[in-house]
Design an enzyme around this catalytic site. Structure first.
Site, PDB file in Angstrom:
ATOM      1  N   SER A 246     -64.973  -8.420  39.498  1.00 35.12           N
ATOM      2  CA  SER A 246     -64.152  -9.313  38.879  1.00 35.12           C
ATOM      3  C   SER A 246     -64.728  -9.786  37.527  1.00 35.12           C
ATOM      4  O   SER A 246     -65.801 -10.363  37.739  1.00 35.12           O
ATOM      5  CB  SER A 246     -63.790 -10.657  39.778  1.00 35.12           C
ATOM      6  OG  SER A 246     -63.248 -11.607  39.274  1.00 35.12           O
TER       7      SER A 246
ATOM      8  N   HIS B  78     -61.299  -5.811  37.819  1.00 31.86           N
ATOM      9  CA  HIS B  78     -60.370  -6.971  38.263  1.00 31.86           C
ATOM     10  C   HIS B  78     -60.488  -8.056  37.073  1.00 31.86           C
ATOM     11  O   HIS B  78     -61.353  -8.433  36.936  1.00 31.86           O
ATOM     12  CB  HIS B  78     -60.659  -7.537  39.725  1.00 31.86           C
ATOM     13  CG  HIS B  78     -59.943  -8.383  40.411  1.00 31.86           C
ATOM     14  ND1 HIS B  78     -58.953  -8.169  40.988  1.00 31.86           N
ATOM     15  CD2 HIS B  78     -59.943  -9.836  40.332  1.00 31.86           C
ATOM     16  CE1 HIS B  78     -58.328  -9.060  41.645  1.00 31.86           C
ATOM     17  NE2 HIS B  78     -59.001 -10.099  41.005  1.00 31.86           N
TER      18      HIS B  78
ATOM     19  N   ASP C 206     -58.863 -11.692  36.384  1.00 35.47           N
ATOM     20  CA  ASP C 206     -58.398 -13.104  36.839  1.00 35.47           C
ATOM     21  C   ASP C 206     -57.722 -13.764  35.819  1.00 35.47           C
ATOM     22  O   ASP C 206     -58.570 -14.227  35.152  1.00 35.47           O
ATOM     23  CB  ASP C 206     -59.475 -13.889  37.342  1.00 35.47           C
ATOM     24  CG  ASP C 206     -59.868 -12.904  39.008  1.00 35.47           C
ATOM     25  OD1 ASP C 206     -58.931 -12.696  39.936  1.00 35.47           O
ATOM     26  OD2 ASP C 206     -60.947 -12.669  38.935  1.00 35.47           O
TER      27      ASP C 206
ATOM     28  N   MET D  81     -55.793 -17.257  34.874  1.00 35.93           N
ATOM     29  CA  MET D  81     -55.633 -18.612  35.453  1.00 35.93           C
ATOM     30  C   MET D  81     -55.195 -19.447  34.341  1.00 35.93           C
ATOM     31  O   MET D  81     -55.469 -19.489  33.166  1.00 35.93           O
ATOM     32  CB  MET D  81     -56.844 -19.279  36.069  1.00 35.93           C
ATOM     33  CG  MET D  81     -57.534 -18.314  37.126  1.00 35.93           C
ATOM     34  SD  MET D  81     -59.232 -19.189  37.753  1.00 35.93           S
ATOM     35  CE  MET D  81     -59.550 -17.717  38.664  1.00 35.93           C
TER      36      MET D  81
ATOM     37  N   HIS E 220     -54.932  -9.665  38.167  1.00 37.24           N
ATOM     38  CA  HIS E 220     -54.467 -10.660  39.147  1.00 37.24           C
ATOM     39  C   HIS E 220     -54.357 -12.117  38.187  1.00 37.24           C
ATOM     40  O   HIS E 220     -55.045 -12.619  38.041  1.00 37.24           O
ATOM     41  CB  HIS E 220     -55.861 -11.080  39.931  1.00 37.24           C
ATOM     42  CG  HIS E 220     -55.802 -12.032  40.975  1.00 37.24           C
ATOM     43  ND1 HIS E 220     -56.603 -12.662  41.783  1.00 37.24           N
ATOM     44  CD2 HIS E 220     -54.538 -12.744  41.524  1.00 37.24           C
ATOM     45  CE1 HIS E 220     -56.211 -13.288  42.538  1.00 37.24           C
ATOM     46  NE2 HIS E 220     -54.662 -13.615  42.627  1.00 37.24           N
TER      47      HIS E 220
ATOM     48  N   MET F 126     -52.708 -15.745  38.289  1.00 32.95           N
ATOM     49  CA  MET F 126     -52.815 -17.013  39.216  1.00 32.95           C
ATOM     50  C   MET F 126     -52.059 -17.707  37.938  1.00 32.95           C
ATOM     51  O   MET F 126     -52.693 -18.953  37.597  1.00 32.95           O
ATOM     52  CB  MET F 126     -54.177 -17.307  39.460  1.00 32.95           C
ATOM     53  CG  MET F 126     -54.817 -16.387  40.593  1.00 32.95           C
ATOM     54  SD  MET F 126     -56.543 -16.599  40.764  1.00 32.95           S
ATOM     55  CE  MET F 126     -56.946 -15.312  39.770  1.00 32.95           C
TER      56      MET F 126
ATOM     57  N   MET G 273     -55.764 -13.243  49.895  1.00 35.21           N
ATOM     58  CA  MET G 273     -56.942 -14.026  49.407  1.00 35.21           C
ATOM     59  C   MET G 273     -58.049 -14.374  50.394  1.00 35.21           C
ATOM     60  O   MET G 273     -57.605 -14.724  51.422  1.00 35.21           O
ATOM     61  CB  MET G 273     -56.390 -15.295  48.573  1.00 35.21           C
ATOM     62  CG  MET G 273     -55.913 -14.861  47.427  1.00 35.21           C
ATOM     63  SD  MET G 273     -56.631 -14.246  45.981  1.00 35.21           S
ATOM     64  CE  MET G 273     -58.090 -15.476  45.790  1.00 35.21           C
TER      65      MET G 273
ATOM     66  N   ASP H 195     -59.947 -10.631  48.265  1.00 41.91           N
ATOM     67  CA  ASP H 195     -60.546 -11.205  46.996  1.00 41.91           C
ATOM     68  C   ASP H 195     -61.115 -12.438  47.506  1.00 41.91           C
ATOM     69  O   ASP H 195     -60.473 -13.221  47.843  1.00 41.91           O
ATOM     70  CB  ASP H 195     -59.583 -11.127  45.858  1.00 41.91           C
ATOM     71  CG  ASP H 195     -59.590 -11.733  44.651  1.00 41.91           C
ATOM     72  OD1 ASP H 195     -61.032 -11.849  44.494  1.00 41.91           O
ATOM     73  OD2 ASP H 195     -58.839 -11.989  43.745  1.00 41.91           O
ATOM     74  N   GLY H 196     -62.393 -12.611  47.367  1.00 43.30           N
ATOM     75  CA  GLY H 196     -62.982 -13.889  47.410  1.00 43.30           C
ATOM     76  C   GLY H 196     -64.378 -14.040  48.471  1.00 43.30           C
ATOM     77  O   GLY H 196     -64.151 -13.401  49.529  1.00 43.30           O
TER      78      GLY H 196
ATOM     79  N   GLY I 270     -66.958 -10.494  42.680  1.00 38.62           N
ATOM     80  CA  GLY I 270     -67.433 -10.856  41.246  1.00 38.62           C
ATOM     81  C   GLY I 270     -68.842 -11.249  41.479  1.00 38.62           C
ATOM     82  O   GLY I 270     -69.570 -10.528  40.986  1.00 38.62           O
TER      83      GLY I 270
END
Ligand code: DX5
Ligand code: ZN
Length: 214
Positions: free
Chosen positions: A6, A31, A33, A35, A64, A66, A135, A173-174, A195
């Site tokens: 990520s 990946h 992200d 946001m 991804h 968000m 998630m 993810d996470g 990440g």
């Protein structure tokens, strides 16, 4: 296990170099992200940054989103060079239309659930999806602790897909690292987003290889 580093965790001052580092390090996907400060309480980067990064790497871009009502921005992310676009079921009223619109742009669609959302919510769309993203932290920030109690969701998607004879990638993810990736593998996950564990490792390529062996 396929690994998607990520970019949220990279050093933004040298984002291009960081992308090159993990691409040459054997990443299966990159990946990204996105946001918006509304769907999640953080703001990252948008299609302009992704477009600027695109020529640097040949690795597929896994975007991804968000963001609220993602259907409004699909063309921008397609033009930026996304290969996969995943959005949140909680952020969109027009789930079916959004999946169809992503596919119509020639992009592989993904659908994600936040930790509090039951996984059964994605079942009606499984036959239209390339991936389901479970998630394993509350979306919004990198560096959080892995939620092991999300793993039954991974198993549930794999079982439902097998029951219906569908090929579906399950992504987690996470909080993924060398300790948690084997748990995800055992639950049936196909793709781990990572990440902090990759970008903060002394040797990112070695960490990618280790996670791939999980
Ligand atoms: C969180 C993002 C993740 C995040 C993962 O909202 O979706 O992709 O970058 O970061 P780590 O691996 O540090 O938990
Ligand atoms: Zn993500």
């Amino acid at each position: 296990m396929k690994i998607a580093p990520s970019m949220l965790a990279c050093d933004y001052v040298k984002m291009g170099e960081e992308l090159r580092r993990v691409s040459e390090g054997g990443s299966d996907y990159i990946h990204l992200d996105v946001m918006d400060g509304c769907f999640v309480p953080n703001i990252s980067f948008g299609p302009g940054v992704i477009k600027a990064l695109r020529p640097i790497s040949k690795v597929p871009f896994d975007v991804h989103l968000m963001i609220d009502r993602p259907h409004r921005y699909l063309r921008e992310f397609a033009d930026a060079g996304a290969d996969m676009i995943t959005f949140h079921i909680e952020a969109e009223d027009k789930v079916e239309e959004t999946i169809a619109a992503i596919a119509a742009l020639g992009i592989r669609p993904g659908l994600s659930v936040k930790p509090a959302t039951p996984i059964e919510k994605v079942f009606p769309y499984l036959d239209k999806l390339f991936l389901v993203l479970v998630m394993t932290v509350e979306p919004g920030f990198g560096g959080q602790t892995f939620m092991e109690d999300m793993l039954p969701k991974v198993r549930a998607v794999k079982e439902e897909a097998a029951r219906r004879g569908l090929e579906i990638q399950v992504q987690v993810d996470g909080g993924i690292n060398e300790t948690t990736a084997p748990l995800c593998a055992a639950a049936g996950a196909d793709i781990c987003v990572a990440g902090t564990s990759v970008f903060r490792a002394p040797d990112a390529a070695q960490m990618i290889r280790r996670l791939q062996q999980c």
